[in-house]
Motif scaffolding. Sequence first.
Motif: not given
Length: 315
Positions: A248-257
């Motif tokens: 299944t789709p996986l996203v790892i996001w941050s507000n500093y990169s």
Amino acid sequence: EITPTLDYLKERAAVGRSYSPSFGGGTCDVEFEALTGYSMEHLPAGSKPYQQHVTHTMFSLPNYLKEQGYSTLAIHGYYRKYWNRDKAYPHLGIDRFISAENFMNPERKRSFYWRGGLISDAEVGGKIIEEFERRDKSKPSFFHVVTMQNHSSYSEKNYPSEELVGILEAPESLSAETISQLRDFATGIHQADAMLGNLVEYFSQVEEPTILVFWGDHYNTVGKGYELYEKTGYIEKGNTKSPMLHGTPLVIWSNYSDQAVDLGTIGAYNISPVMMDLYGLEKPLFFDFLLKEMSFYRARTRGVTIGPDGSYSEE
């Protein structure tokens, strides 16, 4: 466009696939892997970790973060007793648990199959923001969130016609029932993607360093048996054990990169180690072990191995 947020983040976040131990149900199996780093491979077939295994305080990401001074919260758009979450979450280090019983007059969707409807993803996204703004600002926070809107069973009758995603083209052999269910499923995907977009927009404006980890727990049958997956060519006919039904789709996001990273396919139990490694967070030694293990295989669960090159085997 079904997933504009996901498409946008492919150029600005770590994106790949989470290999799920489940298909068609068993959300708690996937939660257990993601929260602990333990694979379902090592539990007896048919067992459910929240019911038979998580009966005492044990290692988990929330328990580890509590030792680092974090406050911990779980939010779920359904009732607290399901999969024994009300009993299992405290053992995993969850201090507070907000469930369907705690939402006040929430927006609901998909009332045809679900009497009264299911709490919408947009409502759960709003609850995340609300709880973040109410948090104890003297501590960092960890939230574990499970949405419910796109749960099976599917039918286009679950949405008003103006909300439904349209199907522009389909194999002629795809049944009307499957297309009807696919419209429901795709509409839920579209609205889940919109929730992710709202969270990214909100946390982009937040000064506190924040990481969002977003993935699907498992696929479901949509329509008659495996017809959707077979007739669209997603799997070969009759290959109902295909690993393609588990990524299944996986996203790892941050507000500093905003660095784009291709994660490939990783086990659900490797999500937390990979997330902490991506952003240089202090990890428990067990997670360091799992990261080293990934040079030999990227997932091993329920009898399937994902190799370093993304290949599948039962060895």
